[in-house]
Design a protein around this motif. Sequence first.
Motif, mmCIF file in Angstrom:
data_model
loop_
_atom_site.group_PDB
_atom_site.id
_atom_site.type_symbol
_atom_site.label_atom_id
_atom_site.label_comp_id
_atom_site.label_asym_id
_atom_site.label_seq_id
_atom_site.Cartn_x
_atom_site.Cartn_y
_atom_site.Cartn_z
ATOM 1 N N PHE A 548 0.750 -1.691 0.004
ATOM 2 C CA PHE A 548 -0.028 -0.410 0.323
ATOM 3 C C PHE A 548 1.003 1.233 0.118
ATOM 4 O O PHE A 548 1.942 1.493 0.914
ATOM 5 N N PRO A 549 0.660 2.183 -0.522
ATOM 6 C CA PRO A 549 -0.568 2.320 -1.850
ATOM 7 C C PRO A 549 -1.011 1.751 -2.879
ATOM 8 O O PRO A 549 -1.769 1.968 -3.358
ATOM 9 N N ALA A 550 0.309 1.966 -3.685
ATOM 10 C CA ALA A 550 0.410 1.389 -4.983
ATOM 11 C C ALA A 550 -0.007 0.311 -4.856
ATOM 12 O O ALA A 550 -1.066 0.434 -6.661
ATOM 13 N N GLY A 551 -0.252 -0.777 -4.775
ATOM 14 C CA GLY A 551 -1.057 -1.911 -4.905
ATOM 15 C C GLY A 551 0.016 -3.606 -5.684
ATOM 16 O O GLY A 551 -1.027 -4.034 -5.665
ATOM 17 N N GLY A 552 0.956 -3.134 -6.372
ATOM 18 C CA GLY A 552 1.372 -3.454 -6.866
ATOM 19 C C GLY A 552 0.210 -4.250 -8.173
ATOM 20 O O GLY A 552 -0.229 -3.807 -8.305
ATOM 21 N N ASP A 553 0.560 -5.774 -8.607
ATOM 22 C CA ASP A 553 -0.232 -6.255 -9.695
ATOM 23 C C ASP A 553 -1.302 -7.113 -9.413
ATOM 24 O O ASP A 553 -0.970 -7.777 -9.771
ATOM 25 N N PRO A 554 -2.407 -6.461 -8.878
ATOM 26 C CA PRO A 554 -2.722 -8.197 -7.921
ATOM 27 C C PRO A 554 -4.157 -8.775 -9.332
ATOM 28 O O PRO A 554 -3.646 -10.022 -9.444
ATOM 29 N N ASN A 555 -3.508 -8.497 -10.699
ATOM 30 C CA ASN A 555 -4.565 -8.902 -11.698
ATOM 31 C C ASN A 555 -3.605 -9.798 -12.535
ATOM 32 O O ASN A 555 -4.251 -10.629 -12.969
ATOM 33 N N SER A 556 -2.508 -9.938 -12.256
ATOM 34 C CA SER A 556 -1.869 -10.719 -13.033
ATOM 35 C C SER A 556 -1.601 -11.727 -12.523
ATOM 36 O O SER A 556 -1.825 -12.313 -11.842
ATOM 37 N N VAL A 557 -1.261 -12.992 -13.987
ATOM 38 C CA VAL A 557 -1.344 -14.168 -13.413
ATOM 39 C C VAL A 557 -0.805 -14.749 -12.045
ATOM 40 O O VAL A 557 -1.243 -16.057 -11.618
ATOM 41 N N VAL A 558 0.170 -14.035 -12.270
ATOM 42 C CA VAL A 558 1.063 -15.488 -11.566
ATOM 43 C C VAL A 558 1.399 -14.895 -9.899
ATOM 44 O O VAL A 558 0.806 -15.731 -9.011
ATOM 45 N N ASN A 559 0.830 -13.282 -9.802
ATOM 46 C CA ASN A 559 0.497 -12.817 -8.353
ATOM 47 C C ASN A 559 -1.466 -13.304 -8.539
ATOM 48 O O ASN A 559 -0.733 -13.358 -6.837
ATOM 49 N N LEU A 560 -2.327 -13.917 -8.715
ATOM 50 C CA LEU A 560 -3.082 -14.129 -8.358
ATOM 51 C C LEU A 560 -3.513 -14.881 -8.609
ATOM 52 O O LEU A 560 -4.316 -15.718 -6.953
ATOM 53 N N GLU A 561 -2.493 -16.226 -9.231
ATOM 54 C CA GLU A 561 -2.346 -17.439 -8.249
ATOM 55 C C GLU A 561 -1.830 -18.089 -6.463
ATOM 56 O O GLU A 561 -2.347 -18.739 -6.281
ATOM 57 N N ARG A 562 -0.710 -16.686 -6.728
ATOM 58 C CA ARG A 562 0.285 -17.062 -5.129
ATOM 59 C C ARG A 562 -1.022 -16.264 -4.033
ATOM 60 O O ARG A 562 -1.622 -16.950 -3.005
ATOM 61 N N ALA A 563 -1.996 -15.146 -4.333
ATOM 62 C CA ALA A 563 -3.018 -15.288 -3.857
ATOM 63 C C ALA A 563 -3.690 -15.624 -3.172
ATOM 64 O O ALA A 563 -4.484 -15.589 -2.220
ATOM 65 N N VAL A 564 -4.188 -16.292 -4.281
ATOM 66 C CA VAL A 564 -5.433 -17.577 -4.212
ATOM 67 C C VAL A 564 -4.991 -18.119 -3.029
ATOM 68 O O VAL A 564 -6.017 -18.455 -2.247
ATOM 69 N N LYS A 565 -3.535 -19.186 -3.422
ATOM 70 C CA LYS A 565 -3.466 -19.523 -2.545
ATOM 71 C C LYS A 565 -2.972 -19.412 -1.097
ATOM 72 O O LYS A 565 -3.434 -20.185 -0.407
ATOM 73 N N VAL A 566 -3.054 -18.324 -0.549
ATOM 74 C CA VAL A 566 -2.329 -18.155 0.690
ATOM 75 C C VAL A 566 -4.282 -17.881 1.015
ATOM 76 O O VAL A 566 -3.695 -17.999 2.579
ATOM 77 N N LEU A 567 -4.695 -17.210 0.041
ATOM 78 C CA LEU A 567 -5.774 -16.665 0.822
ATOM 79 C C LEU A 567 -7.110 -17.675 1.145
ATOM 80 O O LEU A 567 -7.930 -18.244 2.389
ATOM 81 N N GLN A 568 -7.010 -18.830 0.643
ATOM 82 C CA GLN A 568 -7.163 -20.136 0.878
ATOM 83 C C GLN A 568 -7.006 -20.915 2.768
ATOM 84 O O GLN A 568 -7.684 -21.703 2.390
#
Length: 589
Positions: A548-568
């Motif tokens: 925060f605040p820039a936020g990175g790139d949450p919509n890239s394939v690599v990042n979203l796959e990692r984020a989904v795994k952590v959230l699960q």
Amino acid sequence: MIWGKSAEVRNGETEHDLDMLEDSILVQRAQAGDREAFGELIRRHRRQVYGYAQILTQESFLAEDIVQDALIRAFLHLGTLVDVARFLPWLHRIVRNQAYSRLRRDPILKESPFSSLQRSGEEGDPTGVVWSNLDDILHRVSRSFAEHANTSANPEVHLMRRQLHEMITSLLSCLSKRERQIFESHFFEHLSPQEIAKLFSLSPANVYQILSRSRKKVAKERIRIVVDQYITERKDLGALKTNLLPKTATFHAPGTWTSVGWAFYRMLSFTDQQLSLPMVMGLTGQAFRMTICHNDVHIAGPTMYSFRDILARGLQNIGWSSRIVETPNMQDGPGENASLLDPALLTAAAKEKRPIQEKLPAALDLIHRSIDRGIPVLSWDLFIPEFGVIYGYDDEQRILTAMACMQDDKLPYDHLGRGTLEELFILALEERTEKDLRSMFRDALMMILDHYHGIESPTDRGERGLRAYDVWIDAFHGGKIEPNGNAYNMEVVQDARRLAAEFLREICAKWQGDGESYKRMRALSAEAAQVYQQMSEELQELVVLFPFPAGGDPNSVVNLERAVKVLQSVKALEEQAVSLLEQMNAAIA
């Protein structure tokens, strides 16, 4: 009695001589110690202020007590009245304040809704107008004009009408000559927009625009006048002053991303209830909250709930009742992301263009009362849409001193509620009931589990509790996440779970007793603390990935796959933690 009147009046004057004097002269004499002059003032106005007290209380015996108390107070403080020509309004205000005090203090009279009290109080104004309602003003003045030909010989009625017309004249002074002509033609002469259009050689559309614009101007001017009256009232009562509470050590202590927890912690530091930040966050339920907006994971998620319900209940957990002033449109939706707005929209100039809030006078009254008791108030959207505390005021400058999200600054009185979301919410601590740790923790557990299971006021803009993880995961799969909002939610949830772990460790340490039930509670709280600590550590990975605040790139394939795994993984831990909390809830019941 001190306002009684004797047959003999000093210096050779008779009662008839005092009857002939104006109020202002009698006030001056009374201020110099002439009790007979004060007695004459009361003789003239006692019936009126008694009627006023009856309107406020709806109870004749209570009204009589209030009037007696008010007259004693008036006699003792008459020297503080600066404008001697304003004796009657000053006396009305003392009666009103005494009535409010009795109605707040008496447990039986508290049954009456406070909003009704305020409304009745306004109706007790000598003009007979409910000044908080523009429609009532317009209706009454219109009726008054219609009845003008049959003006009563009653001097009191004549005075009321004169005051009403003076108020309307003041209100309409904000309009241009053309706007005022059209406004008066419609509201007072009851001409239709079509008739006005012909009269002024305008199109009906232009008339509608002028009427709409004029009505907004008049509404804004009305609130400004009410605030002016409120400040004048404080001046008349000798209450006009500056009050800046000294900052406690907690103002400089490490805070939390949950701004309401930060605000509660600092407010409580001015009371005799000294709780750690983790205890405040845990017992008010804030360390366990999570609300995620559908599709884009909006920045408003962490504060998308009924402030009145959730904050008041959280404070009740630790023994505090609260008083709240709020606008009716609170939390209708997430609004715009203030982090992404044009900075010009956050300036004082931008606030000046927004409507003044209807509830501003009531909010200022609550702020003054709380700070004068030595406790700051909680406020929403002081500088940005987050919570902060107001801990000082200056009536002469009409400036508040406030702190929100580490911004320590001044705020004009009339800028309250004129932020980007145009919402007003003020909360003050009212009364404290002593509660032991067991009672506080039991009530907090019930609130926390209600949140986890979605048993709160519904919102169609997001999901809360355990189901919020599914919404968050779906948002990543959807590929439309707004980086700034997502990063903010990550910070808030990770920090909250860290504090949840600290809270449960503190509960474990404080839960004293040798029985099996005590040992079980300590074991459960210690185990739950470890689970929340693990959640916090796993979420920290996403905090780094989406800074925060820039936020990175949450919509890239690599990042979203990692984020989904952590959230699960974190969701599974949260479900495990909820099971432990439910066992604790059953054990403590």
